[in-house]
Design a protein around this motif. Sequence first.
Motif, short mmCIF file in Angstrom:
data_model
loop_
_atom_site.label_atom_id
_atom_site.label_comp_id
_atom_site.label_asym_id
_atom_site.label_seq_id
_atom_site.Cartn_x
_atom_site.Cartn_y
_atom_site.Cartn_z
N VAL A 1 77.63 46.19 -40.21
CA VAL A 1 76.17 46.25 -40.17
C VAL A 1 75.64 45.30 -39.11
CG1 VAL A 1 74.08 45.61 -41.43
CG2 VAL A 1 75.82 47.03 -42.52
N THR B 1 72.08 41.88 -51.04
CA THR B 1 71.41 42.91 -51.82
C THR B 1 72.31 44.08 -52.13
OG1 THR B 1 69.44 42.32 -50.56
CG2 THR B 1 69.28 44.28 -51.94
N CYS B 2 73.06 44.55 -51.13
CA CYS B 2 73.78 45.81 -51.30
C CYS B 2 75.26 45.64 -51.64
CB CYS B 2 73.66 46.65 -50.03
SG CYS B 2 71.97 46.82 -49.48
N MET B 3 75.81 44.46 -51.48
CA MET B 3 77.25 44.32 -51.68
C MET B 3 77.56 44.02 -53.16
SD MET B 3 78.35 44.86 -48.71
CE MET B 3 80.06 44.40 -48.92
N LYS B 4 78.78 44.47 -53.58
CA LYS B 4 79.20 44.22 -54.95
C LYS B 4 79.35 42.73 -55.24
CE LYS B 4 82.37 47.41 -55.13
NZ LYS B 4 83.70 48.01 -55.37
N TRP C 1 70.25 39.90 -45.63
CA TRP C 1 69.58 40.69 -46.67
C TRP C 1 70.50 41.79 -47.18
CZ3 TRP C 1 68.54 45.90 -46.60
CH2 TRP C 1 67.74 46.37 -47.66
N PHE C 2 71.20 42.45 -46.22
CA PHE C 2 72.13 43.51 -46.60
C PHE C 2 73.24 42.96 -47.49
CE2 PHE C 2 76.09 45.85 -45.77
CZ PHE C 2 75.71 47.13 -46.12
N ARG D 1 77.80 40.22 -54.23
CA ARG D 1 76.65 39.47 -53.72
C ARG D 1 76.45 38.12 -54.41
NH1 ARG D 1 74.38 44.39 -55.72
NH2 ARG D 1 73.57 44.17 -57.84
N ARG E 1 82.26 45.63 -44.09
CA ARG E 1 81.00 46.38 -44.13
C ARG E 1 79.84 45.52 -43.64
NH1 ARG E 1 80.67 48.83 -49.93
NH2 ARG E 1 78.69 49.66 -49.17
N VAL E 2 79.78 44.28 -44.11
CA VAL E 2 78.74 43.38 -43.62
C VAL E 2 78.89 43.16 -42.12
CG1 VAL E 2 77.80 41.06 -43.75
CG2 VAL E 2 78.52 42.22 -45.83
#
Lengths: 394, 394, 394
Positions: B34, B362-365, B358-359, B367, B30-31
């Motif tokens: 992006v 911030t948004c990943m489980k 940042w993604f 993190r 996912r990262v």
Amino acid sequence: MCKTAGSCQGCLHYVFDYETPKTLVIPNIRVGCVFRFTQLLVVLYVVGYVCVVQKAYQDTDSVISTVTTKVKGFAFTNTSDIGPHLWDVAEYVIPPQGDHSFFVLTNMVVTPEQTQSRCPELPNPSTTCVDDCDCIEGHSDPRGNGIQTGLCENYSTTVKTCEVLSWCPHEVDTKLPERALMSAAENFTVLIKNSITYPKFNVHRRNILPHINSSYLKMCEFNRTSDPDCPIFRLKHIVAEAGEDFQDMAVKGGILGILIDWSCDLDWWAKKCFPKYSFRRLDNKHPVNNVAPGYNFRFAKYYKKPDGEETRMLIKAFGIRFNVIVFGTGGKFAIVPTIVNLGAALSFLSLLPAVADWFMLTCMKKRDLYSKQKTSYLVEDTESMPMGTTYGTK
Amino acid sequence: MCKTAGSCQGCLHYVFDYETPKTLVIPNIRVGCVFRFTQLLVVLYVVGYVCVVQKAYQDTDSVISTVTTKVKGFAFTNTSDIGPHLWDVAEYVIPPQGDHSFFVLTNMVVTPEQTQSRCPELPNPSTTCVDDCDCIEGHSDPRGNGIQTGLCENYSTTVKTCEVLSWCPHEVDTKLPERALMSAAENFTVLIKNSITYPKFNVHRRNILPHINSSYLKMCEFNRTSDPDCPIFRLKHIVAEAGEDFQDMAVKGGILGILIDWSCDLDWWAKKCFPKYSFRRLDNKHPVNNVAPGYNFRFAKYYKKPDGEETRMLIKAFGIRFNVIVFGTGGKFAIVPTIVNLGAALSFLSLLPAVADWFMLTCMKKRDLYSKQKTSYLVEDTESMPMGTTYGTK
Amino acid sequence: MCKTAGSCQGCLHYVFDYETPKTLVIPNIRVGCVFRFTQLLVVLYVVGYVCVVQKAYQDTDSVISTVTTKVKGFAFTNTSDIGPHLWDVAEYVIPPQGDHSFFVLTNMVVTPEQTQSRCPELPNPSTTCVDDCDCIEGHSDPRGNGIQTGLCENYSTTVKTCEVLSWCPHEVDTKLPERALMSAAENFTVLIKNSITYPKFNVHRRNILPHINSSYLKMCEFNRTSDPDCPIFRLKHIVAEAGEDFQDMAVKGGILGILIDWSCDLDWWAKKCFPKYSFRRLDNKHPVNNVAPGYNFRFAKYYKKPDGEETRMLIKAFGIRFNVIVFGTGGKFAIVPTIVNLGAALSFLSLLPAVADWFMLTCMKKRDLYSKQKTSYLVEDTESMPMGTTYGTK
């Protein structure tokens, strides 16, 4: 380290594994301040200067313009050459079309009844003669007025000059009136109609603004403070705004620029696009090194006598040429210049860590500690070799 | 760590040791997605918009142009003022030189036999009088026609007006023909010859294209669909393309722009640089706030009577002024704008890791795991002190 | 790891902790050389090309210019049409105002005594007739000269043509002199006065340079080597510099551009801003596909006979139109273009590590060692899982 099964899996890894730099956090307020302060400077520059002052986010276009002019007024003169005479627009505006450049006659030397004939030259060192031997038939002096016939004639009771074939009598342009003949020209008015287009943005404007009504236009006269939108200008006022004296300029002529600046920000309120008038003398007034100061030209009116002979009235016309010069740049937000300018500014942002690193590793007390933890040296594979190996000496 | 012998060795190390950031690979699709997607967006923008649409890789130059025009046609009129008259090019085109701006006479008010003399003013509230006391000798009304002589004369059997010294008789421009006198002007044709230069690129073009031959030029007439390259235009057609009616425009005159757009991509196929014609009325047709609508000017032909008295025929000329406006920007690949635009776009590319980081943080489980391994905190030298030390409180 | 007490403390940490990438030093001279060399290339490009050659650090402005011209000289002709005649400036320069575009008459077809009357058409296939039935009253042939009266008259003893109402007699423009009538025009001189302004920088210049004195100006003549600053040009010289022969061009006319290039670097020595003259023929000399080659136009002088009948002398004027074209761009250091261009170039600088990394990890023998120490893979929290976990297959 990578233990996947197939090459496709490896390829996926290569494309979608995200490689991010490892970072070291330095909890030092001075280094942090330097970093944040330089960041702030760059952001301030981008917002303040590039965006607000220079409007670098705009795409620009040059103005395309059409101008028509219409002079009004008349003047009365009474000279020995042409007697009492009333001058109206059809006579003193040259050319008459009302183009962006027009000339208003203010002074003149008139030579009324010229015909193609023979007459003695105006006296000057190269034309005076004693007898016919001094004059060569067919010779033409570039600074004279015609083709010599070979005769030496009396110009006046005291001077003899070579006779030439030419438009006779010659113009004597030394007797230019010292006070402009048509001094009344200062009260002439000119209506300037100007339509402009920014073709790239499909924007059309004219200098007669929408809020102006016809009755105002019939009565108004441009004045920077009281009537800044009136497109009717008094010639005297134009010349005065350019810092010159009309009567002074009228004697020998000159060129006066009426500059209309249509620089427009077409972004938010397109109607905020107004013309700004300014006036400037375009030729040099009293330069030390000028040939033919002022502005003049010769033209003639041609007639035929009853016997069919052509005769003309030669006029050396002095006056003011008004040039309406329309310029300006229209700007409107566009994505490409925005990105170019933002991108360029942001690339400075990406140089800031280098500045902060340099500050941290040079000016701080604990620089050795920072350096040791930030930077690691390559460790050779099996044994711990000194670092110098790859260079020659060891 | 550096154990080299001399300072020269150290200097070599300083210059040629390569310092590369340590990185952490995050095998999270996912990262990765992006990151790759934002990269793709930037690349698409650079290729698609900057390069293809805006041609930002080009250096540009403004066009320098020369225009000559040649009108053909004649018209026959039969009016009470001047009788039957055939108008040819030498009469109705003003000025005659065939410049980029030319005027075609279509309607007129003729005042045939004016001389410098005395005559009563045209009647209006400020010029009517009862007896000589109402007229002041030497007075000149700016809205009148001349210098008052101080007499009150019969203008007609019912009205008396002040006598003025002026070109007499006065023009009565209220009797403008309601149908344009020279309505035949709609069938005049104009040949436009236009040569352009892009001085920066040393490119020269003309609007008579290489593939056009002389016999075609003698017969053709511009038509957007069938003859788009023919440089001969019928006036009626020009006016119609500008969305106006010729006969309507001919009565009071107007200004019509013939716009030639030479915007050229000079990169690959220089011969693909063709003129594009368009037509637009440049003055306002029926604005609410217009002074002197349409386009007209006065000019005169001067004669001398057998007795030597000057007389003139004053013509208030209404007609269409055609302005040939040539504009355009030539673009050609150049290294500086290419690098500026690429560089600016690429600087966005170097901001992408910040976005992806940042993604990721911030948004990943996972993190916290990513953060722990990506970022390490400074460890004080001998003992493991808490991080807060440099700030005040502890 | 962060053991601070309150959230304000944490916030301070967030803002002022400085996060710097951890780096690995590779003491390999080949990698270092590659890195430094590419850096040098970029810096050289920035300094050498962008700054020195292209002056990309400058803001630019377009020139606003005023031109006056004054032709001097006279010519003598002796033709059957108008007899011996001396031509002076007032006659051969059209229009007389001395604008940036002026026409010098060099050849002509004169039709001296035209009146509005009836005469037979010039013979050509569509006008020849046998009897009155071939001519239609009121018909006007677009390629003819007037309105047919319906009669068939003798044009000569052998040819009959339709009679037309027109300016008679018709012009016979086939008898154009093969050698230009006013061949002496090659020795005319023109004084060009040109003032320019860069409005954005408030810079004014004129082509009469400060170091030139009046006595020089009265005697000088432009010559590229000996007198490059003299603003007085001999017409023959202008035409010769444009690569044409004056006498050749004078027969059928043409258009000649006098280009004044005011491209200026206004940065350090504003006085280094001089005009550069060049000359170029603007129309095509002998193209295969030309209509109306050369440059000509018709104008007329109007007279009145003693009986009041209007008569005119129609002149088809051939000659050279001189267009003074002033162009140029002024450049002056400004902060925005400097930053845009530097920024764009520097963004390349920030791409260089990627290049060096690629070289290091691909071309070096020890690439595996470098890769292992530079890049670390994410280690899952409690146990050491293989990396592929996040993708589907395992």
